[in-house]
Design a protein around this motif. Structure first.
Motif: not given
Length: 182
Positions: A92-106, A142-145, A173-177
């Motif tokens: 949502s536009p009201k949640a942009r700029g919070l890095g939310l897309g990446k947080k949800m993927l993780l 994540i250090g992925g290609e 990667p097999e392991e990533f934080d």
């Protein structure tokens, strides 16, 4: 009791930390409205979003902020592959700029349902700058290609009614934080 500063109570600030959770069928209509408001995403039927939230809840996520659904990722494990496919990302536009897309993927990759994923895949049209930025940022974090190639062709698959979708593949990667990547 709220802390008093002068004559006014110090109000509790609204949170800017979205709550991530599995969706359920009751979220279907709100997810549908969010996707509809996040152009240029393709709109699905409300019923499709309801089925995703109900049947695929282990590989989908909603983000809530102050009680509203402000983020959504639909995805699934690709049958007979060690790959997690991301169908749609809506913020949502009201949640942009919070890095939310990446947080949800993780968040999704931390789930047991995605534990066997060696790759993350999605399709993106050439002109969807926001999606390219998200997935490039995610791959770096994540250090992925990241690789891509045309997959669903404008003429061969969409009868000229939709731009070519590029299959984007990110090696996991097999392991990533996950916490550090956020």
């Amino acid at each position: 009791m709220p802390e008093i500063i002068g004559d006014e109570p110090k109000s509790k600030p609204r949170t800017r930390a979205p709550r991530l959770r599995k969706p359920d069928a009751k979220d279907g209509a709100e997810i549908w409205a969010l996707v509809r408001d996040c152009k240029p995403l393709d709109e699905n039927s409300m019923y499709c979003n309801l089925i995703q939230a109900d049947h695929f809840r282990d590989t989908c996520v909603v983000a809530e902020l102050d009680g509203d659904v402000v983020g959504w990722i639909s995805g699934h494990m690709i049958p007979n592959e060690d790959a997690f496919f991301v169908w749609q990302v809506a913020v949502s536009p009201k949640a942009r700029g919070l890095g939310l897309g990446k947080k949800m993927l993780l968040h999704l990759l931390e789930r047991d349902a995605c534990a066997d994923a060696a790759e993350l895949k999605t399709t993106i049209t050439e002109d969807n700058d926001a999606s390219w930025a998200l997935f490039r940022s995610f791959a770096r974090a994540i250090g992925g290609e990241l690789t891509d190639e045309p997959h669903f062709d404008e003429e061969a698959h969409f009868d000229g009614r939709h731009d070519t979708e590029h299959m984007v593949t990110i090696t996991l990667p097999e392991e990533f934080d996950l916490k550090q990547a956020a």
